[in-house]
Design a protein around this motif. Structure first.
Motif, PDB file in Angstrom:
ATOM      1  N   ILE A  12       0.871  -1.175   0.000  1.00 46.14           N
ATOM      2  CA  ILE A  12       0.000   0.000   0.000  1.00 46.14           C
ATOM      3  C   ILE A  12       0.908   1.225   0.000  1.00 46.14           C
ATOM      4  N   PRO A  13       1.008   1.937  -1.110  1.00 47.58           N
ATOM      5  CA  PRO A  13       1.978   3.025  -1.193  1.00 47.58           C
ATOM      6  C   PRO A  13       1.632   4.270  -0.361  1.00 47.58           C
ATOM      7  N   ASP A  14       0.373   4.550  -0.149  1.00 48.39           N
ATOM      8  CA  ASP A  14      -0.032   5.769   0.547  1.00 48.39           C
ATOM      9  C   ASP A  14      -0.086   5.523   2.062  1.00 48.39           C
ATOM     10  N   PRO A  15       0.716   6.235   2.854  1.00 46.76           N
ATOM     11  CA  PRO A  15       0.720   6.037   4.304  1.00 46.76           C
ATOM     12  C   PRO A  15      -0.644   6.260   4.966  1.00 46.76           C
ATOM     13  N   THR A  16      -1.459   7.120   4.390  1.00 50.08           N
ATOM     14  CA  THR A  16      -2.806   7.350   4.927  1.00 50.08           C
ATOM     15  C   THR A  16      -3.641   6.082   4.814  1.00 50.08           C
ATOM     16  N   SER A  41      -8.648 -14.859  17.795  1.00 53.36           N
ATOM     17  CA  SER A  41      -7.891 -14.751  19.045  1.00 53.36           C
ATOM     18  C   SER A  41      -7.047 -13.486  19.106  1.00 53.36           C
ATOM     19  N   LEU A  42      -6.465 -13.111  17.983  1.00 49.94           N
ATOM     20  CA  LEU A  42      -5.568 -11.955  17.944  1.00 49.94           C
ATOM     21  C   LEU A  42      -5.610 -11.359  16.553  1.00 49.94           C
ATOM     22  N   ALA A  43      -5.603 -10.045  16.487  1.00 54.72           N
ATOM     23  CA  ALA A  43      -5.522  -9.351  15.195  1.00 54.72           C
ATOM     24  C   ALA A  43      -4.737  -8.063  15.397  1.00 54.72           C
ATOM     25  N   THR A  44      -3.643  -7.941  14.672  1.00 58.44           N
ATOM     26  CA  THR A  44      -2.838  -6.731  14.722  1.00 58.44           C
ATOM     27  C   THR A  44      -2.349  -6.421  13.314  1.00 58.44           C
ATOM     28  N   ALA A  45      -2.044  -5.175  13.109  1.00 57.88           N
ATOM     29  CA  ALA A  45      -1.433  -4.761  11.839  1.00 57.88           C
ATOM     30  C   ALA A  45      -0.432  -3.665  12.146  1.00 57.88           C
ATOM     31  N   ASN A  54      12.061  -5.307   2.035  1.00 54.17           N
ATOM     32  CA  ASN A  54      10.632  -5.591   2.164  1.00 54.17           C
ATOM     33  C   ASN A  54       9.927  -5.653   0.818  1.00 54.17           C
ATOM     34  N   LYS A  55      10.649  -5.350  -0.254  1.00 58.16           N
ATOM     35  CA  LYS A  55      10.161  -5.480  -1.635  1.00 58.16           C
ATOM     36  C   LYS A  55       8.821  -4.776  -1.869  1.00 58.16           C
ATOM     37  N   GLY A  56       8.642  -3.643  -1.177  1.00 59.35           N
ATOM     38  CA  GLY A  56       7.440  -2.841  -1.375  1.00 59.35           C
ATOM     39  C   GLY A  56       6.293  -3.146  -0.437  1.00 59.35           C
ATOM     40  N   TYR A  57       6.402  -4.203   0.365  1.00 60.85           N
ATOM     41  CA  TYR A  57       5.342  -4.491   1.329  1.00 60.85           C
ATOM     42  C   TYR A  57       5.402  -3.454   2.441  1.00 60.85           C
ATOM     43  N   SER A  58       4.301  -2.773   2.667  1.00 61.72           N
ATOM     44  CA  SER A  58       4.277  -1.666   3.620  1.00 61.72           C
ATOM     45  C   SER A  58       3.441  -1.948   4.860  1.00 61.72           C
ATOM     46  N   LEU A  59       2.707  -3.057   4.862  1.00 63.64           N
ATOM     47  CA  LEU A  59       1.838  -3.389   5.988  1.00 63.64           C
ATOM     48  C   LEU A  59       1.823  -4.896   6.188  1.00 63.64           C
ATOM     49  N   VAL A  60       1.905  -5.311   7.451  1.00 62.04           N
ATOM     50  CA  VAL A  60       1.791  -6.724   7.793  1.00 62.04           C
ATOM     51  C   VAL A  60       0.655  -6.866   8.798  1.00 62.04           C
ATOM     52  N   LYS A  89      -9.829  -1.767  -1.090  1.00 62.42           N
ATOM     53  CA  LYS A  89     -10.056  -1.933  -2.524  1.00 62.42           C
ATOM     54  C   LYS A  89      -9.479  -0.742  -3.291  1.00 62.42           C
ATOM     55  N   GLY A  90      -8.650  -1.067  -4.279  1.00 59.39           N
ATOM     56  CA  GLY A  90      -8.032  -0.041  -5.109  1.00 59.39           C
ATOM     57  C   GLY A  90      -6.824   0.635  -4.484  1.00 59.39           C
ATOM     58  N   LYS A  91      -6.474   0.259  -3.269  1.00 58.49           N
ATOM     59  CA  LYS A  91      -5.350   0.902  -2.576  1.00 58.49           C
ATOM     60  C   LYS A  91      -4.118   0.005  -2.513  1.00 58.49           C
ATOM     61  N   VAL A  92      -4.306  -1.285  -2.747  1.00 57.29           N
ATOM     62  CA  VAL A  92      -3.208  -2.248  -2.748  1.00 57.29           C
ATOM     63  C   VAL A  92      -2.683  -2.353  -4.169  1.00 57.29           C
TER      64      VAL A  92
END
Length: 104
Positions: A12-16, A41-45, A54-60, A89-92
């Protein structure tokens, strides 16, 4: 039976937009219900560090389920997951996110 740990990596290129996704994942354990009860049980990002490896991956996103069946429900029927998909949708970029899962 071991829990299922799932990692989903997004480009996701846009930090917003990254922050929007983080906000959605922060309430996922309350928002996602199966048979009227929370089932995740757990959800974090979190955003990744700016690094060429990171080859362009900006969020885990990390989600933990009690079973593979719960993860399948999340993928196919969960309304809260549908909201996350709609938000992103449309942001990835560069195709769908990379998802891997393993026994916890």
């Amino acid at each position: 039976m071991p829990k299922i740990v799932r990692l989903t990596l997004f480009k996701i290129p846009d930090p917003t937009h990254v922050q929007e996704a983080i906000d959605k994942y922060s309430t996922l354990t309350q928002d996602a219900v199966k048979d009227g009860k929370p089932y995740i049980s757990l959800a974090t990002a979190t955003r990744t560090h700016d690094d060429p490896r990171n080859k362009g991956y900006s969020l885990v996103a990390r989600t933990v389920f009690d079973s593979k069946e719960d993860m399948d429900f999340y993928d196919n029927e969960c309304a809260a997951h549908g909201e996350i998909k709609a938000t992103l949708k449309g942001k990835v970029v560069d195709g769908p996110p990379l998802t891997v899962y393993m026994d916890g």
